[in-house]
Design a protein around this motif. Structure first.
Motif, PDB file in Angstrom:
ATOM      1  N   ARG A  44      69.840   8.082  66.050  1.00 44.00           N
ATOM      2  CA  ARG A  44      71.154   7.879  65.436  1.00 44.00           C
ATOM      3  C   ARG A  44      71.200   6.578  64.657  1.00 44.00           C
ATOM      4  O   ARG A  44      71.796   6.494  63.602  1.00 44.00           O
ATOM      5  CB  ARG A  44      72.243   7.880  66.509  1.00 44.00           C
ATOM      6  CG  ARG A  44      73.644   7.479  65.987  1.00 44.00           C
ATOM      7  CD  ARG A  44      74.062   8.322  64.802  1.00 44.00           C
ATOM      8  NE  ARG A  44      75.260   7.824  64.168  1.00 44.00           N
ATOM      9  CZ  ARG A  44      75.276   6.922  63.194  1.00 44.00           C
ATOM     10  NH1 ARG A  44      74.163   6.372  62.748  1.00 44.00           N
ATOM     11  NH2 ARG A  44      76.425   6.536  62.659  1.00 44.00           N
ATOM     12  N   PRO A  47      68.862   6.992  60.964  1.00 46.02           N
ATOM     13  CA  PRO A  47      68.819   8.372  60.483  1.00 46.02           C
ATOM     14  C   PRO A  47      67.989   8.484  59.210  1.00 46.02           C
ATOM     15  O   PRO A  47      67.859   7.518  58.453  1.00 46.02           O
ATOM     16  CB  PRO A  47      70.293   8.679  60.189  1.00 46.02           C
ATOM     17  CG  PRO A  47      70.914   7.354  59.893  1.00 46.02           C
ATOM     18  CD  PRO A  47      70.173   6.354  60.722  1.00 46.02           C
ATOM     19  N   GLU A  48      67.449   9.673  58.964  1.00 47.40           N
ATOM     20  CA  GLU A  48      66.717   9.895  57.722  1.00 47.40           C
ATOM     21  C   GLU A  48      67.715   9.899  56.565  1.00 47.40           C
ATOM     22  O   GLU A  48      68.779  10.507  56.668  1.00 47.40           O
ATOM     23  CB  GLU A  48      65.960  11.227  57.790  1.00 47.40           C
ATOM     24  CG  GLU A  48      64.775  11.165  58.741  1.00 47.40           C
ATOM     25  CD  GLU A  48      64.012  12.476  58.786  1.00 47.40           C
ATOM     26  OE1 GLU A  48      62.819  12.437  59.157  1.00 47.40           O
ATOM     27  OE2 GLU A  48      64.599  13.519  58.476  1.00 47.40           O
ATOM     28  N   PRO A  49      67.374   9.263  55.467  1.00 47.34           N
ATOM     29  CA  PRO A  49      68.326   9.154  54.364  1.00 47.34           C
ATOM     30  C   PRO A  49      68.296  10.340  53.403  1.00 47.34           C
ATOM     31  O   PRO A  49      69.096  10.401  52.485  1.00 47.34           O
ATOM     32  CB  PRO A  49      67.854   7.892  53.627  1.00 47.34           C
ATOM     33  CG  PRO A  49      66.385   7.879  53.854  1.00 47.34           C
ATOM     34  CD  PRO A  49      66.156   8.448  55.224  1.00 47.34           C
ATOM     35  N   SER A  50      67.357  11.271  53.614  1.00 51.48           N
ATOM     36  CA  SER A  50      67.162  12.294  52.584  1.00 51.48           C
ATOM     37  C   SER A  50      66.552  13.545  53.180  1.00 51.48           C
ATOM     38  O   SER A  50      66.015  13.516  54.298  1.00 51.48           O
ATOM     39  CB  SER A  50      66.222  11.715  51.511  1.00 51.48           C
ATOM     40  OG  SER A  50      65.812  12.691  50.604  1.00 51.48           O
ATOM     41  N   ARG A  51      66.593  14.652  52.383  1.00 45.33           N
ATOM     42  CA  ARG A  51      65.841  15.856  52.794  1.00 45.33           C
ATOM     43  C   ARG A  51      64.415  15.759  52.273  1.00 45.33           C
ATOM     44  O   ARG A  51      63.562  16.561  52.623  1.00 45.33           O
ATOM     45  CB  ARG A  51      66.512  17.108  52.211  1.00 45.33           C
ATOM     46  CG  ARG A  51      67.770  17.481  52.929  1.00 45.33           C
ATOM     47  CD  ARG A  51      68.273  18.846  52.486  1.00 45.33           C
ATOM     48  NE  ARG A  51      69.722  18.852  52.595  1.00 45.33           N
ATOM     49  CZ  ARG A  51      70.564  19.068  51.587  1.00 45.33           C
ATOM     50  NH1 ARG A  51      70.111  19.326  50.382  1.00 45.33           N
ATOM     51  NH2 ARG A  51      71.864  19.043  51.777  1.00 45.33           N
ATOM     52  N   ILE A  55      60.579  10.416  50.510  1.00 44.42           N
ATOM     53  CA  ILE A  55      61.563   9.332  50.568  1.00 44.42           C
ATOM     54  C   ILE A  55      61.701   8.837  52.012  1.00 44.42           C
ATOM     55  O   ILE A  55      61.723   7.629  52.276  1.00 44.42           O
ATOM     56  CB  ILE A  55      62.938   9.780  50.032  1.00 44.42           C
ATOM     57  CG1 ILE A  55      62.868  10.052  48.523  1.00 44.42           C
ATOM     58  CG2 ILE A  55      64.016   8.745  50.338  1.00 44.42           C
ATOM     59  CD1 ILE A  55      64.153  10.581  47.905  1.00 44.42           C
ATOM     60  N   TRP A  59      61.045   5.184  53.499  1.00 44.04           N
ATOM     61  CA  TRP A  59      62.187   4.535  54.158  1.00 44.04           C
ATOM     62  C   TRP A  59      61.788   3.994  55.518  1.00 44.04           C
ATOM     63  O   TRP A  59      62.101   2.854  55.864  1.00 44.04           O
ATOM     64  CB  TRP A  59      63.309   5.558  54.307  1.00 44.04           C
ATOM     65  CG  TRP A  59      64.634   4.992  54.670  1.00 44.04           C
ATOM     66  CD1 TRP A  59      65.131   4.771  55.919  1.00 44.04           C
ATOM     67  CD2 TRP A  59      65.669   4.597  53.765  1.00 44.04           C
ATOM     68  NE1 TRP A  59      66.402   4.258  55.845  1.00 44.04           N
ATOM     69  CE2 TRP A  59      66.755   4.127  54.540  1.00 44.04           C
ATOM     70  CE3 TRP A  59      65.773   4.576  52.370  1.00 44.04           C
ATOM     71  CZ2 TRP A  59      67.929   3.665  53.950  1.00 44.04           C
ATOM     72  CZ3 TRP A  59      66.942   4.116  51.805  1.00 44.04           C
ATOM     73  CH2 TRP A  59      68.009   3.668  52.593  1.00 44.04           C
TER      74      TRP A  59
ATOM     75  N   VAL B  80      72.593   3.320  50.036  1.00 40.91           N
ATOM     76  CA  VAL B  80      72.372   3.980  51.331  1.00 40.91           C
ATOM     77  C   VAL B  80      71.814   2.973  52.340  1.00 40.91           C
ATOM     78  O   VAL B  80      72.193   2.966  53.512  1.00 40.91           O
ATOM     79  CB  VAL B  80      71.435   5.200  51.183  1.00 40.91           C
ATOM     80  CG1 VAL B  80      71.014   5.753  52.545  1.00 40.91           C
ATOM     81  CG2 VAL B  80      72.134   6.298  50.388  1.00 40.91           C
ATOM     82  N   LEU B  89      76.478   7.090  58.670  1.00 39.69           N
ATOM     83  CA  LEU B  89      75.531   8.162  58.373  1.00 39.69           C
ATOM     84  C   LEU B  89      75.621   8.435  56.884  1.00 39.69           C
ATOM     85  O   LEU B  89      76.632   8.942  56.400  1.00 39.69           O
ATOM     86  CB  LEU B  89      75.892   9.432  59.150  1.00 39.69           C
ATOM     87  CG  LEU B  89      75.453   9.500  60.605  1.00 39.69           C
ATOM     88  CD1 LEU B  89      76.020  10.748  61.259  1.00 39.69           C
ATOM     89  CD2 LEU B  89      73.943   9.496  60.734  1.00 39.69           C
ATOM     90  N   ALA B  90      74.591   8.060  56.157  1.00 38.30           N
ATOM     91  CA  ALA B  90      74.625   8.211  54.706  1.00 38.30           C
ATOM     92  C   ALA B  90      73.297   8.780  54.228  1.00 38.30           C
ATOM     93  O   ALA B  90      72.248   8.525  54.825  1.00 38.30           O
ATOM     94  CB  ALA B  90      74.879   6.863  54.040  1.00 38.30           C
ATOM     95  N   SER B  91      73.367   9.537  53.141  1.00 37.69           N
ATOM     96  CA  SER B  91      72.143  10.109  52.603  1.00 37.69           C
ATOM     97  C   SER B  91      72.188  10.071  51.086  1.00 37.69           C
ATOM     98  O   SER B  91      73.233   9.892  50.465  1.00 37.69           O
ATOM     99  CB  SER B  91      71.962  11.555  53.087  1.00 37.69           C
ATOM    100  OG  SER B  91      73.023  12.359  52.618  1.00 37.69           O
ATOM    101  N   ILE B  92      71.006  10.234  50.519  1.00 36.58           N
ATOM    102  CA  ILE B  92      70.867  10.291  49.073  1.00 36.58           C
ATOM    103  C   ILE B  92      70.476  11.710  48.715  1.00 36.58           C
ATOM    104  O   ILE B  92      69.574  12.282  49.320  1.00 36.58           O
ATOM    105  CB  ILE B  92      69.832   9.237  48.595  1.00 36.58           C
ATOM    106  CG1 ILE B  92      69.510   9.418  47.127  1.00 36.58           C
ATOM    107  CG2 ILE B  92      68.567   9.247  49.423  1.00 36.58           C
ATOM    108  CD1 ILE B  92      68.648   8.300  46.569  1.00 36.58           C
ATOM    109  N   GLU B  93      71.182  12.307  47.750  1.00 41.01           N
ATOM    110  CA  GLU B  93      70.937  13.705  47.383  1.00 41.01           C
ATOM    111  C   GLU B  93      70.884  13.828  45.875  1.00 41.01           C
ATOM    112  O   GLU B  93      71.570  13.098  45.150  1.00 41.01           O
ATOM    113  CB  GLU B  93      72.088  14.597  47.895  1.00 41.01           C
ATOM    114  CG  GLU B  93      72.223  14.638  49.400  1.00 41.01           C
ATOM    115  CD  GLU B  93      73.399  15.493  49.860  1.00 41.01           C
ATOM    116  OE1 GLU B  93      73.995  16.226  49.032  1.00 41.01           O
ATOM    117  OE2 GLU B  93      73.728  15.440  51.059  1.00 41.01           O
TER     118      GLU B  93
END
Lengths: 167, 97
Positions: A44, A47-51, A55, A59, B80, B89-93
Motif C-alpha cells: 500500500r 503502489p505501482e504507478p502504472s500498468r 515504468i 519506479w 505522481v 494512490l496515484a497512477s500515470i495513464e
C-alpha cells in the motif's frame, strides 16, 4: 476526557490525554516504520504507478527508495519530538500531554498517515470498519489497531486545522 | 529545351505523425486517507484553489478516481511521485483516443 490543543506560536500542545492515548501517540513512529518492512503494508505504501511494467520497474529502482527514506525520516522526527516534548506520565490532574513543534507539522502528518495506512493494511480492515466509530472498549489487538487508526486521524485533523484554519 | 529525365519525386509516404498524446495523472480512492488531507495535498502539489481541490477530492471519493492533471509524461511522473510522497494512490495513464 477532553483533549485540548493550544497553539503557542512555536508548538501545538495536545493535552488532556489519558495514559492509553498517550501511549498510542508514542507508538505512531513504530507503526510507521513497520509499514516499510511488512509486505502487505509495503504494497500500500509503495503502489505501482502504472500498468506499464517497464515504468514500474524503473519506479521501484529509482523512485521508491526516496519515498521510503521520506517516510522513515518523518517517523524519526516524530520519535525525536516525542522524546523531547511528551509528558507520558499523568500529571496531578491525571492527564498526559505532548507538543508538536509547528515547523514539524508536515512530518507529523506524514508519520501519522503512514501509521494509519500500515495498520489498515496489516489488519485488513473493511471500508465499513474504517468509516465506523472508534472502539470504546479495546479487547483485542485488532480493536487496538482500529483505535490507533481513528485516534491518529483525530490528531491529523487537528494538525490540518492548525496548518490551514480555513479548511 | 533539353530533355530532362523526368524525375518523379520520390514521395515519401509519411505516417501522419500523431501528436504526442498527453499522459494523465489519476488519483484513486482509498478508505484511509482523510478528505481534508487529500484536499490539502491537491492544493500543495498542483497549486489548486481550495474549491477546485475539493471538487477533485469529492470526485475521487464518489466516483473512485479523478484525473487531476494531463500533459507530458515526464511531468506526469513527477506529479505522481509527489502524490505518492503524500501517500495518495496515484497512477500515470496514457490517454486513449
Amino acid at each position: 476526557m477532553r483533549i485540548e490543543v493550544v497553539n503557542s506560536g512555536r508548538t501545538l500542545r495536545f493535552s488532556g490525554l489519558d495514559r492509553l492515548l498517550a501511549q498510542i501517540v508514542c507508538t505512531a513512529p513504530e507503526m510507521a516504520r513497520n509499514g516499510t518492512t511488512e509486505p502487505r503494508a509495503r504494497k500500500r505504501l509503495f503502489p505501482e504507478p502504472s500498468r506499464d511494467q517497464t515504468i514500474n520497474k524503473e519506479w521501484e529502482e529509482f523512485i521508491q527508495p526516496g519515498l521510503e527514506s521520506l517516510f522513515l525520516s518523518a517517523a524519526d522526527q516524530v520519535a525525536s519530538d516525542l522524546a523531547q516534548h511528551a509528558v507520558l506520565e499523568p500529571d496531578d490532574d491525571g492527564v498526559c500531554s505532548f507538543d508538536v513543534p509547528l515547523d514539524h507539522v508536515d512530518a507529523w502528518l506524514a508519520c501519522l498517515n503512514t501509521a494509519r495506512l500500515s495498520l489498515a493494511a496489516l489488519h485488513g480492515f473493511s471500508d465499513q470498519e474504517l468509516a465506523g466509530s472508534s472502539p470504546t472498549d479495546v479487547k483485542s489487538l485488532r480493536e487496538l489497531a482500529l483505535l490507533q487508526i481513528h485516534f491518529y486521524a483525530v490528531l491529523q485533523e487537528c494538525l490540518l486545522a492548525q496548518a490551514d484554519p480555513e479548511a | 529545351m533539353t530533355a530532362m529525365s523526368q524525375v518523379t519525386p520520390k514521395i515519401e509516404e509519411r505516417t501522419k505523425g500523431r501528436l504526442e498524446e498527453p499522459w494523465l495523472v489519476v488519483v484513486h480512492n482509498d478508505p484511509v486517507n482523510l478528505m481534508s488531507y487529500v484536499t490539502m495535498v491537491f492544493q500543495r502539489v498542483f497549486g489548486m484553489s481550495r474549491e477546485r481541490a475539493r471538487r477533485h477530492m469529492l470526485e475521487v471519493h464518489n466516483k473512485g478516481r479523478s484525473v487531476v492533471w494531463s500533459g507530458e509524461r515526464e511531468r506526469a511522473e513527477f506529479y505522481v511521485e509527489q502524490l505518492h510522497g503524500y501517500q495518495l494512490l496515484a497512477s500515470i495513464e496514457r490517454t486513449s483516443l
